[in-house]
Design a protein around this motif. Structure first.
Motif, PDB file in Angstrom:
ATOM      1  N   GLU A  76      -0.162  -2.957  -4.725  1.00 44.86           N
ATOM      2  CA  GLU A  76      -0.792  -1.639  -4.710  1.00 44.86           C
ATOM      3  C   GLU A  76      -2.208  -1.737  -4.140  1.00 44.86           C
ATOM      4  OE1 GLU A  76      -0.308  -0.487  -8.808  1.00 44.86           O
ATOM      5  OE2 GLU A  76       1.787   0.102  -8.484  1.00 44.86           O
ATOM      6  N   LEU A  82      -5.148  -1.611   3.140  1.00 48.04           N
ATOM      7  CA  LEU A  82      -4.600  -1.348   4.471  1.00 48.04           C
ATOM      8  C   LEU A  82      -4.765   0.117   4.849  1.00 48.04           C
ATOM      9  CD1 LEU A  82      -1.344  -3.513   4.281  1.00 48.04           C
ATOM     10  CD2 LEU A  82      -3.405  -4.016   5.614  1.00 48.04           C
ATOM     11  N   LYS A  83      -4.434   1.015   3.935  1.00 46.15           N
ATOM     12  CA  LYS A  83      -4.552   2.450   4.223  1.00 46.15           C
ATOM     13  C   LYS A  83      -5.991   2.837   4.555  1.00 46.15           C
ATOM     14  CE  LYS A  83      -0.523   4.128   1.785  1.00 46.15           C
ATOM     15  NZ  LYS A  83       0.029   4.744   0.566  1.00 46.15           N
ATOM     16  N   ASP A  94      -1.938  -2.363  -0.384  1.00 45.88           N
ATOM     17  CA  ASP A  94      -1.577  -1.102   0.255  1.00 45.88           C
ATOM     18  C   ASP A  94      -2.809  -0.205   0.408  1.00 45.88           C
ATOM     19  OD1 ASP A  94       0.323   0.795   1.335  1.00 45.88           O
ATOM     20  OD2 ASP A  94       0.231   1.859  -0.577  1.00 45.88           O
ATOM     21  N   ALA A 115      -2.637  -8.231   8.878  1.00 43.92           N
ATOM     22  CA  ALA A 115      -1.887  -7.116   9.462  1.00 43.92           C
ATOM     23  C   ALA A 115      -2.345  -6.911  10.904  1.00 43.92           C
ATOM     24  CB  ALA A 115      -2.114  -5.845   8.652  1.00 43.92           C
ATOM     25  N   PHE A 147       7.941  -3.617  -1.954  1.00 41.90           N
ATOM     26  CA  PHE A 147       6.820  -3.146  -1.138  1.00 41.90           C
ATOM     27  C   PHE A 147       6.992  -3.465   0.347  1.00 41.90           C
ATOM     28  CE2 PHE A 147       5.101  -3.074  -5.356  1.00 41.90           C
ATOM     29  CZ  PHE A 147       4.219  -2.016  -5.357  1.00 41.90           C
ATOM     30  N   ALA A 187      -3.791   1.374   8.330  1.00 43.67           N
ATOM     31  CA  ALA A 187      -2.600   0.525   8.435  1.00 43.67           C
ATOM     32  C   ALA A 187      -1.682   0.766   7.238  1.00 43.67           C
ATOM     33  CB  ALA A 187      -3.014  -0.944   8.497  1.00 43.67           C
ATOM     34  N   THR A 188      -0.493   0.187   7.310  1.00 44.20           N
ATOM     35  CA  THR A 188       0.471   0.272   6.208  1.00 44.20           C
ATOM     36  C   THR A 188       1.036  -1.122   5.945  1.00 44.20           C
ATOM     37  OG1 THR A 188       2.453   0.614   7.557  1.00 44.20           O
ATOM     38  CG2 THR A 188       1.151   2.587   7.004  1.00 44.20           C
ATOM     39  N   LEU A 189       1.809  -1.225   4.906  1.00 46.58           N
ATOM     40  CA  LEU A 189       2.464  -2.500   4.610  1.00 46.58           C
ATOM     41  C   LEU A 189       3.417  -2.923   5.726  1.00 46.58           C
ATOM     42  CD1 LEU A 189       3.065  -1.905   0.810  1.00 46.58           C
ATOM     43  CD2 LEU A 189       1.628  -3.697   1.803  1.00 46.58           C
ATOM     44  N   ALA A 190       3.908  -1.970   6.498  1.00 45.48           N
ATOM     45  CA  ALA A 190       4.789  -2.290   7.632  1.00 45.48           C
ATOM     46  C   ALA A 190       4.040  -3.046   8.729  1.00 45.48           C
ATOM     47  CB  ALA A 190       5.402  -1.015   8.200  1.00 45.48           C
ATOM     48  N   ASP A 191       2.700  -3.007   8.716  1.00 42.46           N
ATOM     49  CA  ASP A 191       1.893  -3.701   9.713  1.00 42.46           C
ATOM     50  C   ASP A 191       1.603  -5.155   9.345  1.00 42.46           C
ATOM     51  OD1 ASP A 191       1.514  -1.444  11.475  1.00 42.46           O
ATOM     52  OD2 ASP A 191       0.148  -0.624   9.965  1.00 42.46           O
ATOM     53  N   VAL A 224      -2.342  -3.973  13.862  1.00 41.19           N
ATOM     54  CA  VAL A 224      -2.137  -2.540  14.101  1.00 41.19           C
ATOM     55  C   VAL A 224      -2.237  -2.299  15.597  1.00 41.19           C
ATOM     56  CG1 VAL A 224      -2.919  -0.224  13.503  1.00 41.19           C
ATOM     57  CG2 VAL A 224      -3.237  -2.103  11.865  1.00 41.19           C
TER      58      VAL A 224
END
Length: 128
Positions: free
Chosen positions: A55, A61-62, A58, A123, A94, A66-70, A125
């Motif tokens: 959390e 990153l936000k 996350d 990450a 996650f 960015a997101t966890l996908a990055d 981006v």
């Protein structure tokens, strides 16, 4: 290339330590690399701590778009490698896309005595 260091107020702040939580590297081609410091979280169980860690990651990153996908790389430090499956189950909640590169290691202890897990990520981006 431009580098900035940050501890965004939207994420939990470092406890009892002097460090930045995020190194943001703006690449000449327009992309961004984010290097997050190791994160620990409160909780009585490994699952609770792992959820808190992700959390926080996350939120960090936000704060940088960015997101966890990055996430492209993840490094995990566990105080008991025999409990990897417990941590792994939470991690899969996650990180739902393609798995990032990964390193997991057992350590005798972490800087916070009650911490069972510490996670750091990188990450990437792409320019938007």
């Amino acid at each position: 290339m431009q580098i900035s260091l940050d501890s965004p107020p939207s994420a939990p702040q470092p406890a009892n330590a002097y460090y930045s939580q995020v190194a943001r590297v703006e690449l000449d081609g327009g992309g961004v690399m984010l290097y997050l410091s190791g994160q620990v979280a409160d909780g009585d169980t490994l699952a609770e701590q792992s959820r808190g860690v992700f959390e926080t990651i996350d939120a960090l990153l936000k704060a940088h778009g960015a997101t966890l996908a990055d996430v492209i790389n993840i490094r995990t430090y566990l105080t008991d490698i025999g409990r990897l499956h417990e941590y792994g189950a939470v991690r899969r909640e996650f990180l739902t896309g393609t798995a990032p590169t990964s390193m997991t290691s057992e350590v005798s202890r972490l800087f916070k005595p009650e911490a069972l897990v510490e996670v750091e990520v990188v990450a990437a981006v792409s320019p938007r």
